[in-house]
Design a protein around this motif. Structure first.
Motif, PDB file in Angstrom:
ATOM      1  N   ILE A 108       0.743  -1.263  -0.100  1.00 33.67           N
ATOM      2  CA  ILE A 108       0.110  -0.017   0.120  1.00 33.67           C
ATOM      3  C   ILE A 108       0.951   1.245   0.013  1.00 33.67           C
ATOM      4  N   LEU A 109       2.165   1.126   0.396  1.00 34.99           N
ATOM      5  CA  LEU A 109       2.740   2.302   0.609  1.00 34.99           C
ATOM      6  C   LEU A 109       4.032   2.416  -0.165  1.00 34.99           C
ATOM      7  N   MET A 110       4.916   1.290  -0.147  1.00 40.79           N
ATOM      8  CA  MET A 110       5.984   1.042  -0.912  1.00 40.79           C
ATOM      9  C   MET A 110       5.642   0.660  -2.386  1.00 40.79           C
ATOM     10  N   PRO A 111       6.696   0.972  -3.206  1.00 41.05           N
ATOM     11  CA  PRO A 111       6.285   0.431  -4.859  1.00 41.05           C
ATOM     12  C   PRO A 111       6.242  -0.942  -4.818  1.00 41.05           C
ATOM     13  N   PRO A 138      10.393  -3.317   5.221  1.00 40.17           N
ATOM     14  CA  PRO A 138      11.262  -2.260   5.839  1.00 40.17           C
ATOM     15  C   PRO A 138      11.407  -2.112   7.284  1.00 40.17           C
ATOM     16  N   ASN A 173      18.633  -2.077   3.902  1.00 42.88           N
ATOM     17  CA  ASN A 173      18.395  -1.092   2.899  1.00 42.88           C
ATOM     18  C   ASN A 173      18.933  -1.586   1.344  1.00 42.88           C
ATOM     19  N   TYR A 205      17.538   1.431  -6.314  1.00 40.55           N
ATOM     20  CA  TYR A 205      16.431   1.218  -6.573  1.00 40.55           C
ATOM     21  C   TYR A 205      15.945   1.812  -7.920  1.00 40.55           C
ATOM     22  N   GLN A 206      15.842   0.953  -8.811  1.00 41.63           N
ATOM     23  CA  GLN A 206      15.444   1.302 -10.253  1.00 41.63           C
ATOM     24  C   GLN A 206      16.563   2.462 -10.681  1.00 41.63           C
ATOM     25  N   MET A 224      18.399   4.406  -9.046  1.00 41.35           N
ATOM     26  CA  MET A 224      18.639   5.616  -8.047  1.00 41.35           C
ATOM     27  C   MET A 224      19.555   5.063  -6.981  1.00 41.35           C
ATOM     28  N   LYS A 225      20.405   5.681  -6.370  1.00 38.73           N
ATOM     29  CA  LYS A 225      21.215   5.382  -5.264  1.00 38.73           C
ATOM     30  C   LYS A 225      20.226   5.511  -3.948  1.00 38.73           C
ATOM     31  N   VAL A 226      19.964   4.848  -3.311  1.00 42.13           N
ATOM     32  CA  VAL A 226      19.449   5.079  -2.064  1.00 42.13           C
ATOM     33  C   VAL A 226      20.037   5.537  -0.842  1.00 42.13           C
ATOM     34  N   PRO A 227      21.277   4.865  -0.366  1.00 37.23           N
ATOM     35  CA  PRO A 227      22.000   5.458   0.877  1.00 37.23           C
ATOM     36  C   PRO A 227      22.241   6.790   0.499  1.00 37.23           C
ATOM     37  N   TYR A 228      22.625   7.487   1.596  1.00 43.49           N
ATOM     38  CA  TYR A 228      22.924   9.109   1.663  1.00 43.49           C
ATOM     39  C   TYR A 228      24.340   9.158   0.643  1.00 43.49           C
TER      40      TYR A 228
END
Lengths: 175, 163
Positions: free
Chosen positions: A147-150, A157, A164, A168-169, A171-175
């Motif tokens: 319902i929230l995540m893709p 999570p 983590n 994702y697709q 895109m780098k997720v960590p800072y």
């Protein structure tokens, strides 16, 4: 209006083996533990019984109890084995003005609970959220999607041993 | 201004460079995409309202990316939203500009460490022209961000978008 002990006695008389225990020694409210595969008929009884009339499911929440054994993996991450996940049901009777909290605990490797969507309609999205973030599978749920995540997200999570992803697709997720 | 204060040699004729004229037209009517994400969007809407009056800089919200010159990323960009933002940006016609508004859009903000669902800065998917810091920035800050963008557009040339 009934207090949790009285409600526990009524449930114990009706379902005996499906009602596990009443947890009294908590700093918050008292909690009744029940069987995850009989929560549906217990819920129906709680709603329809003349003495109880729990017509409102205030909240349904997933919880990671973080009580298993931690296992270090080769890449430095931690996995939890043999722990439990829980689902909490906060019920309220608008007519009789009493409240009760139910809990079901399930093994994290095989997290399956009966859905209560057919009893309280609002459980639909709450159960989808618990499925999305904890990976708890609600049996007989009509539309169990994230319902929230893709939709193509991997992992759950809010589990304590969640890692983590790096990307994702693209895109780098960590800072 | 550089455009109107120079040459009024004869009656109704203005003499100017094409660059200056185009830039003046562009920076005087930056239509923004009507697009808000989180609490920063509330400040953005306040900037649009009568008290701060975005419209005096020619900023009016458009409801389609095909008629918008600027997109203000006003709020937390989740990974799920990032793919949609990229598509919206690609649907906008050139020349197009981006203002990244607030800490979340700039770098992830309070979600920088534990935000498993947050893109740590919208510049990871689209090129940002102006960053406006704040959490959320006040309308004055957003207005200053827009003025910075106008300065940037003013220095543009037909040959090259300014850095």
């Amino acid at each position: 209006m009934k207090n949790p002990e009285e409600i526990f006695e009524i449930l114990k008389k009706e379902f005996s083996d499906a009602i596990v225990s009443l947890d009294k020694e908590l700093p918050t409210e008292q909690i009744i533990s029940v069987d995850p595969l009989q929560i549906n008929k217990i819920g129906e009884f709680l709603r329809d019984n003349e003495e109880l009339k729990f017509d409102s499911l205030m909240c349904l929440s997933g919880v990671d109890d973080a009580n298993g054994t931690k296992i270090k993996e080769e890449n430095g991450s931690e996995k939890i084995q043999n722990g439990t996940l829980s689902v909490y049901y906060h019920l309220h009777s608008i007519e009789l003005k009493h409240k009760i909290t139910l809990r079901v605990s399930i093994p994290r490797e095989d997290a399956k609970v009966e859905s209560v969507e057919n009893i309280w309609k609002c459980a639909n999205w709450h159960e989808r959220e618990a499925f999305d973030l904890f990976g708890i599978v609600f049996l007989n749920h009509p539309d169990l999607r994230r319902i929230l995540m893709p939709y193509d997200w991997e992992g759950y999570p809010l589990r304590k041993d969640y890692e983590n992803p790096e990307f994702y697709q693209g895109m780098k997720v960590p800072y | 201004m550089g455009l109107l204060d120079k040459e009024f040699s004869d009656g109704n004729i203005v003499v100017a460079k094409v660059d200056d004229l185009l830039n003046w037209a562009r920076l005087s009517s930056v239509w923004q995409l009507g697009f808000g994400l989180a609490c920063c969007a509330i400040e953005m809407m306040a900037t649009s309202a009568s008290h701060y009056d975005f419209d005096r800089f020619g900023v009016i919200p458009r409801n389609t990316p095909r008629q918008a010159d600027i997109i203000i990323i006003s709020g937390t960009v989740t990974l799920k939203m990032a793919t949609r933002i990229k598509r919206l940006y690609e649907q906008m016609p050139d020349p197009k500009y981006i203002i990244s508004m607030g800490s979340c859009a700039n770098c992830g903000g309070p979600y920088w460490e534990h935000g498993y669902h947050v893109l740590k800065g919208v510049d990871r998917v689209i090129p940002v022209d102006v960053y406006v810091p704040g959490c959320p920035p006040r309308p004055e800050a957003l207005l200053e961000g827009l003025i910075k963008l106008r300065e940037k557009i003013r220095k543009e040339s037909l040959r090259k978008k300014s850095e």
